[in-house]
Design a protein around this motif. Sequence first.
Motif, mmCIF file in Angstrom:
data_model
loop_
_atom_site.group_PDB
_atom_site.id
_atom_site.type_symbol
_atom_site.label_atom_id
_atom_site.label_comp_id
_atom_site.label_asym_id
_atom_site.label_seq_id
_atom_site.Cartn_x
_atom_site.Cartn_y
_atom_site.Cartn_z
ATOM 1 N N ASN A 95 8.844 3.113 17.169
ATOM 2 C CA ASN A 95 7.603 3.077 17.956
ATOM 3 C C ASN A 95 6.853 4.407 17.910
ATOM 4 O O ASN A 95 6.172 4.781 18.862
ATOM 5 N N PHE A 96 6.988 5.127 16.791
ATOM 6 C CA PHE A 96 6.291 6.400 16.677
ATOM 7 C C PHE A 96 4.881 6.114 16.149
ATOM 8 O O PHE A 96 4.594 6.219 14.953
ATOM 9 N N ALA A 97 4.027 5.723 17.087
ATOM 10 C CA ALA A 97 2.662 5.322 16.729
ATOM 11 C C ALA A 97 1.760 5.554 17.929
ATOM 12 O O ALA A 97 2.222 5.689 19.070
ATOM 13 N N ALA A 98 0.465 5.619 17.668
ATOM 14 C CA ALA A 98 -0.513 5.863 18.733
ATOM 15 C C ALA A 98 -0.428 4.766 19.790
ATOM 16 O O ALA A 98 -0.348 3.575 19.468
ATOM 17 N N GLY A 99 -0.425 5.176 21.059
ATOM 18 C CA GLY A 99 -0.415 4.223 22.151
ATOM 19 C C GLY A 99 0.932 3.618 22.451
ATOM 20 O O GLY A 99 1.032 2.731 23.310
ATOM 21 N N ARG A 100 1.989 4.077 21.780
ATOM 22 C CA ARG A 100 3.313 3.525 22.011
ATOM 23 C C ARG A 100 4.257 4.620 22.483
ATOM 24 O O ARG A 100 4.006 5.821 22.282
ATOM 25 N N VAL A 101 5.344 4.223 23.102
ATOM 26 C CA VAL A 101 6.331 5.173 23.607
ATOM 27 C C VAL A 101 7.488 5.232 22.616
ATOM 28 O O VAL A 101 8.191 4.236 22.422
ATOM 29 N N PRO A 102 7.701 6.364 21.963
ATOM 30 C CA PRO A 102 8.787 6.454 20.987
ATOM 31 C C PRO A 102 10.147 6.189 21.632
ATOM 32 O O PRO A 102 10.406 6.578 22.777
ATOM 33 N N GLU A 103 10.997 5.542 20.881
ATOM 34 C CA GLU A 103 12.349 5.222 21.337
ATOM 35 C C GLU A 103 13.336 5.799 20.325
ATOM 36 O O GLU A 103 13.231 5.549 19.127
ATOM 37 N N VAL A 104 14.310 6.575 20.819
ATOM 38 C CA VAL A 104 15.269 7.251 19.954
ATOM 39 C C VAL A 104 16.639 6.606 20.105
ATOM 40 O O VAL A 104 17.089 6.335 21.220
ATOM 41 N N SER A 105 17.289 6.360 18.991
ATOM 42 C CA SER A 105 18.649 5.813 19.032
ATOM 43 C C SER A 105 19.490 6.475 17.956
ATOM 44 O O SER A 105 18.971 6.997 16.964
ATOM 45 N N GLU A 146 0.839 -1.216 0.000
ATOM 46 C CA GLU A 146 0.000 0.000 0.000
ATOM 47 C C GLU A 146 0.869 1.260 0.000
ATOM 48 O O GLU A 146 0.766 2.117 0.878
ATOM 49 N N PHE A 147 1.719 1.371 -0.992
ATOM 50 C CA PHE A 147 2.665 2.484 -1.025
ATOM 51 C C PHE A 147 1.969 3.838 -1.061
ATOM 52 O O PHE A 147 2.441 4.800 -0.445
ATOM 53 N N PHE A 148 0.857 3.934 -1.770
ATOM 54 C CA PHE A 148 0.197 5.230 -1.924
ATOM 55 C C PHE A 148 -0.778 5.534 -0.784
ATOM 56 O O PHE A 148 -1.283 6.649 -0.696
ATOM 57 N N ARG A 149 -0.994 4.574 0.084
ATOM 58 C CA ARG A 149 -1.764 4.838 1.313
ATOM 59 C C ARG A 149 -0.848 5.258 2.447
ATOM 60 O O ARG A 149 -1.296 5.882 3.414
ATOM 61 N N HIS A 150 0.424 4.912 2.310
ATOM 62 C CA HIS A 150 1.375 5.219 3.383
ATOM 63 C C HIS A 150 2.674 5.772 2.789
ATOM 64 O O HIS A 150 3.737 5.156 2.896
ATOM 65 N N PRO A 151 2.624 6.939 2.168
ATOM 66 C CA PRO A 151 3.859 7.516 1.607
ATOM 67 C C PRO A 151 4.794 7.981 2.718
ATOM 68 O O PRO A 151 4.362 8.297 3.833
ATOM 69 N N ARG A 152 6.055 8.015 2.406
ATOM 70 C CA ARG A 152 7.041 8.553 3.341
ATOM 71 C C ARG A 152 7.007 10.080 3.268
ATOM 72 O O ARG A 152 6.939 10.668 2.185
ATOM 73 N N PHE A 171 9.613 10.383 7.683
ATOM 74 C CA PHE A 171 8.632 9.673 8.521
ATOM 75 C C PHE A 171 7.853 8.668 7.682
ATOM 76 O O PHE A 171 7.262 9.011 6.657
ATOM 77 N N GLN A 172 7.852 7.414 8.150
ATOM 78 C CA GLN A 172 7.062 6.358 7.526
ATOM 79 C C GLN A 172 6.051 5.850 8.553
ATOM 80 O O GLN A 172 6.418 5.226 9.551
ATOM 81 N N ASP A 173 4.765 6.161 8.337
ATOM 82 C CA ASP A 173 3.765 5.859 9.362
ATOM 83 C C ASP A 173 3.476 4.364 9.479
ATOM 84 O O ASP A 173 3.111 3.874 10.552
ATOM 85 N N LYS A 174 3.622 3.614 8.391
ATOM 86 C CA LYS A 174 3.307 2.185 8.448
ATOM 87 C C LYS A 174 4.255 1.452 9.400
ATOM 88 O O LYS A 174 3.844 0.564 10.149
ATOM 89 N N SER A 175 5.527 1.832 9.380
ATOM 90 C CA SER A 175 6.499 1.201 10.273
ATOM 91 C C SER A 175 6.657 1.950 11.589
ATOM 92 O O SER A 175 7.310 1.456 12.513
ATOM 93 N N GLY A 176 6.073 3.157 11.684
ATOM 94 C CA GLY A 176 6.221 3.944 12.908
ATOM 95 C C GLY A 176 7.657 4.383 13.137
ATOM 96 O O GLY A 176 8.126 4.399 14.274
ATOM 97 N N VAL A 177 8.349 4.756 12.051
ATOM 98 C CA VAL A 177 9.767 5.101 12.128
ATOM 99 C C VAL A 177 9.987 6.503 11.568
ATOM 100 O O VAL A 177 9.449 6.858 10.512
ATOM 101 N N ILE A 178 10.781 7.300 12.282
ATOM 102 C CA ILE A 178 11.273 8.579 11.768
ATOM 103 C C ILE A 178 12.788 8.476 11.691
ATOM 104 O O ILE A 178 13.452 8.135 12.675
#
Length: 674
Positions: free
Chosen positions: A153-163, A99-105, A127-134
Amino acid sequence: MSRWSCIVLLALAMQVHGAERAQWVVDPRVPGADMPQAGSSLFDRLTVGADGRQHIPFPFERLMAHLEAAAGCETAHPCSRAVLIPLGRSLQRIAAAPEFFRHPRVVAAFVDEGSGELLRDRIFLGFQDKSGVIEVISYNEALGRFEFQIVRNFAAGRVPEVSYARRTVCIACHQNQGPIFSQPVWLETNANAPIAARLAEQQPAFAGVAARGNTDIAQAIDDATDRANVIALTQRLWRDGCGTGDAGVACRRGVVAASLQFALTGQRAYARSAHAFVRDVSAALQRNAAVSWPAGLALAGADIPNRDPLDLHAGLTPLQTANIETRFDPLSPRAPAEILEGSPEDRLVRGAADFWSQRSRAALASALERRADLHSQRSAVPCRVSGTSPHERFDCSSDTARLRGSLNGSVGTIDEIVIANAEPVRHLRIDAVNRQARSVTLIARDRGQRLRLSSGDAIERIAVSWNARGLGEALIDVRPDFAAVRSVLESIDLDAGEPLASSVIDAVTAKLEGRPATAPKPLVPVAHADAYRPATARSGALALQLESQCGVCHRTAEITPPNFLSGDAQRVDAALRSCGPRIFVRLAMRDRPVSQRIKTPMPPEPPDVMAHAHQRPPADEHALVELQAAVGASLRKEYGRDVTVDELLRHGYESLRPCLPSTAGEASHGSTES
């Protein structure tokens, strides 16, 4: 002669002629430590709170609003620009399959300045919302480099983790060790009408970015990556161009003074022919350049080839559409964007001026204007005035001064002004006050502050008067306040060991105002670095051989690049069996001319300052020859005979088995690319 002998002879020849080769501004073969050894990324500085914890606002629109506020930008006039890329070339390119066109970067960059922190050209997000990654690239002033980070983990209900990401992985594509972007006309993005139309069929906007973009937005991001790319050049010239010792300090002080002149004139001019500048800056750069890079400095490019992902053969699956041809692959070695030769003092001064934020420039100008201990110096210049009120032109000239411009009622333009035979300042807007029949007073101000000469001194007032024949005189009053800047620079430490930092201008202003400078608070990065643990002796023989050449990129927690060296022995064995044909093909691509490669070689070839000359050190090449033989032996066991690259590619590279089969515990869409 064997292939190995040829490699050795070529390496020896390159050493003999090494003095004739330009040097990289930043060497793409030396990525540096993943975790910053000093300072922290700009992204960390903007997201770590007073409590020492990192807070990443969600959703993406809120994160961008937070960054915009830090930059002091208005909602109606944001400083960032963003494009949508459904079929791109990043490590996240297959995350949205099919679903590339439903979830563009979303790719966002700060391209303008506000009244706050300097974010322009210093922070870029993907930012890619499907994978929850920035994926974040942002500047670290303490090290004078861009940092590469991943927000998971950049998604609703999750705690983002930065590395902090593995720089070796990042710099395989980001060969300039900074942001990259497509060349015009940006056909991967929603600036391309067919791409935008397919996105708009899904929804009108994604993460606050309109489905239908335009080339102005893409151009702004492209320009920002190009400017960001020059920061490394500025730092190299600042450090090594000026050099060490007292001469190096004098050079850097001269650069700061000239860059402040350039900034205070609205980037119009600086005193480049002044004796002190020629002696301290130009001479030092010429001397050190001749010794340190006699063949020039090679600046790696921030541009990758333009690519239209829709211009493909019909009938391809979505994942095959996401496949990257060699000529478009950012992994392919790129020739330098330019080779800088000679004495590059102008590049250094202009690059340094880009470190001074709009807020800091305004504060310095205000501090200079508040000085009450100065008296104006007046120059009288003969003039000829033509035209009739209220439309006049004036042309004034003497042996040491020049003034040309025009009036249109209560406003006008100075085409050129020169005092004491310094560099001219051109195209200044002026206000005409106290207008009489044959006299006028000109006030040159910009945003409430006096306009300045190339010397840095302020133009206080210009009075022009003339007689009936158009002959007259201009009295130019100049306030010599920039000498105070030179004075305080003598007490500011500009040692060769420290990168140029935007705080230098704030230190100058603080000393002018007689107060201590406010240094940025030290920030201990709270984000961790992605750990790399080499394979142990318990791994199979082939895995151990692959480890030496491929482990840094392919022993990770991510499925892109395929992590076929991660996990226990059973998992690694299963992945290597599945990925064997792909690994063999990618290794074999080294032996093919660039024009005949259907995929980029793996490991990626490092770029060379000499275009299309991409040679590894002999020791590395020998290890790869042995590795290819070992992978071939593994395939021989499977097939019961030797197999060739052409045989494996009979139905196309995309038809080969995925690198990470479902038996290896991976999602199918994440296992096809390598």
